[in-house]
Enzyme design. Structure first.
Site, short mmCIF file in Angstrom:
data_model
loop_
_atom_site.label_atom_id
_atom_site.label_comp_id
_atom_site.label_asym_id
_atom_site.label_seq_id
_atom_site.Cartn_x
_atom_site.Cartn_y
_atom_site.Cartn_z
CG HIS A 259 -2.09 0.88 1.08
ND1 HIS A 259 -2.02 2.24 1.29
CD2 HIS A 259 -3.35 0.61 0.69
CE1 HIS A 259 -3.21 2.75 1.05
NE2 HIS A 259 -4.04 1.80 0.68
CG ASP A 313 -8.36 -4.57 -2.98
OD1 ASP A 313 -9.59 -4.41 -2.84
OD2 ASP A 313 -7.64 -3.73 -3.53
N1 ACO Z 1 4.07 -7.89 -4.01
C1 ACO Z 1 5.41 -7.95 -4.04
N2 ACO Z 1 6.20 -6.86 -3.93
C2 ACO Z 1 5.60 -5.67 -3.80
C3 ACO Z 1 4.21 -5.55 -3.75
C4 ACO Z 1 3.44 -6.71 -3.86
N3 ACO Z 1 2.11 -6.67 -3.84
N4 ACO Z 1 3.89 -4.24 -3.60
C5 ACO Z 1 5.03 -3.56 -3.57
N5 ACO Z 1 6.08 -4.42 -3.69
C6 ACO Z 1 7.49 -4.08 -3.68
C7 ACO Z 1 7.93 -3.50 -5.01
O1 ACO Z 1 8.36 -4.50 -5.90
C8 ACO Z 1 9.06 -2.60 -4.56
O2 ACO Z 1 10.20 -3.39 -4.28
P1 ACO Z 1 11.68 -2.85 -4.61
O3 ACO Z 1 11.82 -1.60 -3.79
O4 ACO Z 1 12.55 -3.97 -4.19
O5 ACO Z 1 11.67 -2.58 -6.09
C9 ACO Z 1 8.57 -2.04 -3.22
O6 ACO Z 1 7.67 -3.02 -2.73
C10 ACO Z 1 7.83 -0.70 -3.33
O7 ACO Z 1 6.85 -0.81 -4.35
P2 ACO Z 1 6.21 0.44 -5.10
O8 ACO Z 1 5.57 -0.04 -6.38
O9 ACO Z 1 7.19 1.57 -5.19
O10 ACO Z 1 5.10 0.88 -4.08
P3 ACO Z 1 3.88 1.81 -4.41
O11 ACO Z 1 3.62 2.61 -3.20
O12 ACO Z 1 4.06 2.56 -5.69
O13 ACO Z 1 2.73 0.73 -4.70
C11 ACO Z 1 0.83 -0.56 -4.69
C12 ACO Z 1 1.62 0.53 -3.96
C13 ACO Z 1 0.54 -0.12 -6.11
C14 ACO Z 1 -0.50 -0.80 -3.97
C15 ACO Z 1 1.68 -1.87 -4.71
O14 ACO Z 1 1.95 -2.29 -3.39
C16 ACO Z 1 1.02 -3.00 -5.50
O15 ACO Z 1 1.19 -3.06 -6.73
N6 ACO Z 1 0.26 -3.90 -4.80
C17 ACO Z 1 -0.45 -4.96 -5.50
C18 ACO Z 1 -1.78 -4.43 -6.02
C19 ACO Z 1 -2.77 -4.17 -4.91
O16 ACO Z 1 -2.99 -5.01 -4.03
N7 ACO Z 1 -3.44 -3.01 -4.99
C20 ACO Z 1 -4.48 -2.62 -4.02
C21 ACO Z 1 -3.99 -1.52 -3.15
S1 ACO Z 1 -5.20 -1.10 -1.94
C22 ACO Z 1 -6.36 -0.25 -2.80
O17 ACO Z 1 -6.08 0.43 -3.74
C23 ACO Z 1 -7.74 -0.37 -2.42
#
Ligand code: ACO
Length: 376
Positions: A259, A313
């Site tokens: 998140h 989610d």
């Molecule tokens: N699984 C594995 N690794 C993850 C995940 C995940 N779900 N989410 C983030 N990471 C990792 C990234 O690979 C990154 O790793 P790194 O630094 O080694 O490259 C690090 O965590 C940071 O990730 P970002 O993409 O920079 O984080 P951001 O704040 O942009 O993303 C997001 C947030 C989009 C929700 C992300 O966590 C994601 O894609 N989650 C999966 C989709 C999801 O569940 N969305 C629902 C969110 S809640 C809502 O909107 C209601």
């Protein structure tokens, strides 16, 4: 002074009185009340009043608000006709987006943005959203549309229109709790979208239509459907470990985790986990719950150090499946509840509006010459 923040991370772009999030401590409050307290003691209709009025209603106020909301459940015949003309293969989120937009045709003053008009439109759209989703689902299944029942709550009426049966009190309560938990969440992507659109003094329909489009994305509300697909792809409890490790090795994301704001467990996920456990046991879906907790364990071991925990989610997938909802209705359920939050933010934005207009940092070339097409 301009600084660029990719994805607007850490940027404060609006003031709100509706929800407070402390992402480090895993706290979410609506108007100062802990989400857990509301999920245990309130109901969705009261929560909407709370968000739109920034206070809890007195008994008579709640009765009046509830009565007004319920009196607007019906869809006009032309909207039902429109639903019948949509291809049965259409995805419910696309249907919802189009139908929210088309409700403007039925409004004599669709662009009125004074606060009483914005509240009035919001209430009507909120009341009609369950009717749109349930009616489309029944049309595509070749069933008769079940007209709404105004003696039923927002949640009970939706399940009644969908299934043709009044839900059990347990199912109604479980669904209502999901509606409370999803109602508002600070300046998330879809809420920001709604505020950006209304800040041009466009109209409530346009702002809510855009918000539905934003929510559909798999990085936002669409993740609940992807979680369910993932649980379906994992054939057994033993297959969870290789599945998750394989994805992480390929740098793929595990849906329902991570998140932008929470770096601790999302308090909505904690509540939903308990709900998912109960419902899964009651409905014979323990396998889904067990696979989910196994995924959570592996993710805690592998990536919790990066602040990645289950989000809202993750356990809503098992919860909605146990309630009996089809996969492609999961995100519409999120939208049905979040319309309350979007509308509240639209009203806040209109009450002291300033146009959103950030800048982009130009990173292209300068002093280039135009080259005639024959010479390129
Ligand atoms: N699984 C594995 N690794 C993850 C995940 C995940 N779900 N989410 C983030 N990471 C990792 C990234 O690979 C990154 O790793 P790194 O630094 O080694 O490259 C690090 O965590 C940071 O990730 P970002 O993409 O920079 O984080 P951001 O704040 O942009 O993303 C997001 C947030 C989009 C929700 C992300 O966590 C994601 O894609 N989650 C999966 C989709 C999801 O569940 N969305 C629902 C969110 S809640 C809502 O909107 C209601």
């Amino acid at each position: 002074m301009s600084t660029y923040s990719k994805g607007l991370e850490g940027v404060v772009a609006a003031e709100t009185r509706m929800s407070f999030i402390d992402g480090e401590k895993g706290v979410l409050e609506y108007v100062g009340i802990a989400i857990d307290d509301l999920a245990r003691n309130s109901n969705f209709e009261e929560t909407v009043f709370l968000l739109w009025n920034t206070r809890l209603p007195k008994k008579s106020e709640l009765e009046a608000f509830r009565g007004d909301l319920r009196s607007r459940y019906d869809l006009p015949p032309s909207a039902i006709d429109a639903l019948r003309h949509i291809p049965k293969s259409a995805q419910p989120m696309h249907v919802l987006r189009t139908m929210v937009s088309s409700l403007a045709f039925l409004d004599a003053h669709p662009n009125a943005n004074d606060l009483p008009s914005a509240r009035d439109k919001s209430l009507t759209i909120l009341a009609r959203t369950p009717t749109i989703i349930a009616a489309f689902d029944r049309i595509r299944r070749g069933l008769n549309i079940v007209p709404p029942r105004k003696d039923l709550s927002f949640s009970a009426n939706f399940l009644y229109m969908l299934n043709g049966e009044v839900p059990t009190p347990t199912m109604e309560r479980a669904f209502d709790v999901c509606m409370i938990l999803h109602a508002d969440h600070g300046l998330n992507n879809s809420t920001f979208t709604a505020r950006v659109v209304i800040s041009t003094l466009s109209d409530v329909y346009s702002a809510l239509t855009a918000a539905v489009g934003s929510l559909r994305g798999p990085l936002h509300g669409g993740a609940n459907e992807e979680v369910m697909e993932m649980l379906g792809e994992i054939p057994s409890l033993d297959a969870v470990e290789p599945y998750v490790m394989g994805k992480l090795a390929k740098k793929e994301r595990i849906m329902g985790f991570g998140h932008r704001v929470y770096k601790a467990i999302d308090p909505r996920a904690t509540f939903l986990k308990t709900l998912a456990k109960q419902l899964a046991a009651d409905t014979g879906n323990q396998d889904l719950y067990e696979k989910s907790t196994k995924i959570e364990e592996i993710m805690a071991r592998e990536v919790a150090a990066k602040g990645i925990y289950p989000n809202v989610d993750f356990y809503s997938a098992t919860t909605y499946h146990s309630i009996g909802l089809k996969l492609d209705l999961f995100t519409p359920m999120f939208a049905m509840s979040r319309i309350a939050g979007w509308a509240g933010h639209i009203i806040e934005q209109l009450d002291g509006n300033r146009l959103f207009r950030p800048k982009a940092e130009y990173v292209g070339p300068h002093n280039e010459k135009y080259v005639p097409i024959a010479e390129r």
